[in-house]
Scaffold this active site. Structure first.
Site, short mmCIF file in Angstrom:
data_model
loop_
_atom_site.label_atom_id
_atom_site.label_comp_id
_atom_site.label_asym_id
_atom_site.label_seq_id
_atom_site.Cartn_x
_atom_site.Cartn_y
_atom_site.Cartn_z
N ARG A 123 52.31 21.13 62.52
CA ARG A 123 53.15 21.69 61.44
C ARG A 123 52.80 21.13 60.05
O ARG A 123 53.61 21.16 59.14
CB ARG A 123 54.63 21.48 61.71
CG ARG A 123 55.11 22.17 62.96
CD ARG A 123 56.60 22.32 62.99
NE ARG A 123 57.01 22.91 64.25
CZ ARG A 123 57.28 22.22 65.35
NH1 ARG A 123 57.18 20.91 65.33
NH2 ARG A 123 57.62 22.84 66.46
N LYS A 145 45.31 26.89 47.87
CA LYS A 145 45.20 28.14 48.65
C LYS A 145 44.29 27.86 49.84
O LYS A 145 43.12 27.52 49.65
CB LYS A 145 44.59 29.26 47.81
CG LYS A 145 45.58 29.96 46.90
CD LYS A 145 44.93 31.18 46.28
CE LYS A 145 45.87 31.90 45.34
NZ LYS A 145 45.22 33.02 44.62
N GLU A 187 32.38 31.34 38.17
CA GLU A 187 33.75 30.86 37.94
C GLU A 187 33.82 30.01 36.67
O GLU A 187 34.81 30.04 35.94
CB GLU A 187 34.26 30.04 39.14
CG GLU A 187 34.46 30.86 40.42
CD GLU A 187 35.68 31.81 40.39
OE1 GLU A 187 36.58 31.63 39.55
OE2 GLU A 187 35.70 32.75 41.21
N LYS A 222 42.26 25.19 35.36
CA LYS A 222 42.89 25.74 36.57
C LYS A 222 44.20 25.00 36.88
O LYS A 222 45.22 25.63 37.19
CB LYS A 222 41.94 25.67 37.76
CG LYS A 222 42.65 26.07 39.06
CD LYS A 222 41.78 26.58 40.15
CE LYS A 222 42.66 27.06 41.31
NZ LYS A 222 41.94 27.67 42.39
N GLU A 232 51.47 31.70 42.69
CA GLU A 232 51.00 32.98 42.13
C GLU A 232 52.08 34.06 42.10
O GLU A 232 51.94 35.12 42.69
CB GLU A 232 49.77 33.49 42.90
CG GLU A 232 49.01 34.53 42.10
CD GLU A 232 47.64 34.88 42.66
OE1 GLU A 232 46.91 33.98 43.09
OE2 GLU A 232 47.33 36.06 42.64
N ARG A 236 49.61 32.55 37.36
CA ARG A 236 48.42 32.16 38.14
C ARG A 236 47.47 33.34 38.33
O ARG A 236 46.27 33.15 38.58
CB ARG A 236 48.83 31.56 39.50
CG ARG A 236 47.64 31.01 40.28
CD ARG A 236 48.05 30.12 41.44
NE ARG A 236 46.88 29.73 42.21
CZ ARG A 236 46.86 28.77 43.12
NH1 ARG A 236 47.97 28.10 43.39
NH2 ARG A 236 45.76 28.48 43.78
N ASN A 240 42.58 35.31 38.30
CA ASN A 240 41.90 36.45 38.91
C ASN A 240 41.14 37.28 37.89
O ASN A 240 40.70 38.39 38.20
CB ASN A 240 42.91 37.34 39.65
CG ASN A 240 43.54 36.59 40.81
OD1 ASN A 240 42.93 35.68 41.36
ND2 ASN A 240 44.77 36.95 41.16
N HIS A 243 38.26 39.40 38.96
CA HIS A 243 38.25 39.45 40.42
C HIS A 243 38.65 40.83 40.97
O HIS A 243 38.33 41.12 42.12
CB HIS A 243 39.16 38.37 41.00
CG HIS A 243 38.53 36.99 40.95
ND1 HIS A 243 38.18 36.38 39.77
CD2 HIS A 243 38.19 36.11 41.93
CE1 HIS A 243 37.66 35.19 40.02
NE2 HIS A 243 37.65 35.01 41.33
N HIS A 247 36.08 41.93 43.44
CA HIS A 247 36.30 42.08 44.88
C HIS A 247 35.79 43.42 45.36
O HIS A 247 35.24 43.53 46.47
CB HIS A 247 37.79 41.93 45.23
CG HIS A 247 38.25 40.50 45.23
ND1 HIS A 247 39.55 40.14 44.95
CD2 HIS A 247 37.58 39.36 45.47
CE1 HIS A 247 39.65 38.83 45.01
NE2 HIS A 247 38.47 38.33 45.33
N HIS A 260 29.93 35.63 45.73
CA HIS A 260 31.22 35.75 45.08
C HIS A 260 31.06 35.66 43.55
O HIS A 260 31.61 36.48 42.80
CB HIS A 260 32.16 34.65 45.58
CG HIS A 260 33.50 34.68 44.93
ND1 HIS A 260 34.42 35.68 45.15
CD2 HIS A 260 34.09 33.84 44.02
CE1 HIS A 260 35.50 35.47 44.43
NE2 HIS A 260 35.33 34.35 43.74
N1 GLY Z 1 41.18 31.25 43.19
C1 GLY Z 1 42.29 31.60 42.41
C2 GLY Z 1 43.49 30.75 42.68
O1 GLY Z 1 43.38 29.68 43.24
O2 GLY Z 1 44.58 31.17 42.35
#
Ligand code: GLY
Length: 361
Positions: A123, A145, A187, A222, A232, A236, A240, A243, A247, A260
């Site tokens: 957990r 993330k 990036e 960031k 997000e 946040r 993107n 992106h 994407h 990427h």
């Molecule tokens: N890669 C974008 C973020 O971490 O929100």
């Protein structure tokens, strides 16, 4: 002269962690292991063999707690539920408990998978990220993330689980294949377009590898956004930038034609062209953005068939989100630098016209 190691403080909700960037970053690792009973290092074969991986493993072993070194298959092949199960069984067999620690050593795929393993094992146990690619230093390892893929969708099963620390030694970048380095530069350019104050430094860097100071500047950019919006729900989304179309390009290239960073680079050019179509920025901003992208050795154009397919794939995504497709786009007031806004609507005609402009090579 040896570059100094920078120390940044990260905050994500009530969780705080330190980010060390520089040749001394790994010195912090043994102390981070102290309060844990056992440690599992999660990596992948190419990283385990390279000098950066060996340095990280040696630093972890200095703490005397490493019970397991688990190698995931390289790249996206390591980000599956089957690999997660396999790794969790190995952790159990090695005696890891709720007081144990996972240390991820590798690029974005390793940190996504190892972070999610840490988020779910017993957990949730803490994890330390040792990113070894530029992409993972400035993006994947920061902000919590974590995820694995499903056969039908990337990152479809995941959790927000910020690391206990991030230790980035830029010497790891010396042995990165040039295309992998350029992918990370995609990036880096994104941060420069989010914060035009960084643009001069990024333009001067061109396609070379950045040092600790520029990596730390990208990380700061960031971390500031993540601190304001850990999960997000709003701001946040700025991260993107490039992106949405990116994407689409990645998917149009079946995830192997473009890295990427290459896809994001095209997406950044697209975002500026779409913003120009919508009257939000002038041609000089587009030229400045594209000069930075191309200066980093990254593409601003894709073949017409790829651009058309990317638009179709984005429209398909739009059907799956109740709010429709929203854009992250720059806006410029006369005579000042642009700022970037999220949650911007764009009509289909402007999107199609920007896609035609991008369809160049
Ligand atoms: N890669 C974008 C973020 O971490 O929100």
């Amino acid at each position: 002269m040896t570059a100094a190691t920078e120390h940044l403080q990260a905050r994500q909700g009530s969780h705080r962690y330190e980010v060390h960037v520089g040749p001394g970053a790994l010195d912090a690792l043994p102390a981070l292991l102290e309060r844990h009973d056992r440690v599992a290092v999660v990596t992948c074969p190419p990283v385990a063999r390279c000098a950066a991986g060996r340095r990280a493993l040696a630093a972890a072993r200095r703490g005397g707690k490493v019970a397991l070194v688990h190698a995931l298959p390289d790249g996206e092949a390591g980000k599956t539920l089957a690999q997660l199960e396999r790794a969790a069984v190995k952790l159990l067999q090695a005696g890891l408990t709720r007081r144990s620690l996972v240390v991820s050593v590798g690029g974005g795929a390793v940190s996504d998978a190892a972070g999610f393993l840490a988020a779910t094992f017993m957990r949730g146990v803490p994890w330390v990220a040792v990113p070894t690619t530029l992409l993972s230093m400035v993006d994947a390892a920061l902000g919590g993330k974590t995820a694995v893929n499903l056969p039908v969708a990337k990152n479809a099963v995941g959790a927000f689980h910020p690391p206990a620390a991030v230790l980035a030694d830029p010497r790891a970048l010396a042995t990165l294949p040039p295309r992998e380095l350029r992918s990370g530069l995609g990036e880096v350019v994104k941060y420069a377009l989010l914060e035009p104050a960084l643009l001069g430094r990024v333009a001067a860097l061109g396609a070379r590898r950045p040092g600790a100071d520029l990596i730390a500047a990208c990380m700061r950019a960031k971390l500031q956004v993540v601190e304001a919006d850990p999960t997000e729900r709003g701001v946040r989304s700025l991260l993107n930038l490039g992106h949405t179309f990116g994407h689409g390009v990645e998917a149009a290239g079946r995830f192997d034609r473009y890295t990427h960073g290459e896809a994001v680079a095209v997406g950044l050019a697209f975002a500026f062209r779409l913003a120009a179509r919508l009257g939000r920025v002038g041609p000089l901003a587009v030229a400045e953005a594209e000069a930075a992208i191309e200066g980093a050795g990254l593409p601003t154009r894709v073949p017409p068939a790829v651009a058309r397919r990317a638009v179709d794939l984005m429209a398909h995504d739009k059907k799956r989100t109740a709010a429709g497709l929203r854009w992250v786009l720059p806006r410029q007031e006369r005579g000042s630098a642009w700022t970037v806004e999220w949650d911007v609507a764009a009509d289909a005609a402007a999107v199609a016209a920007a896609a035609r402009e991008i369809a160049g090579a």
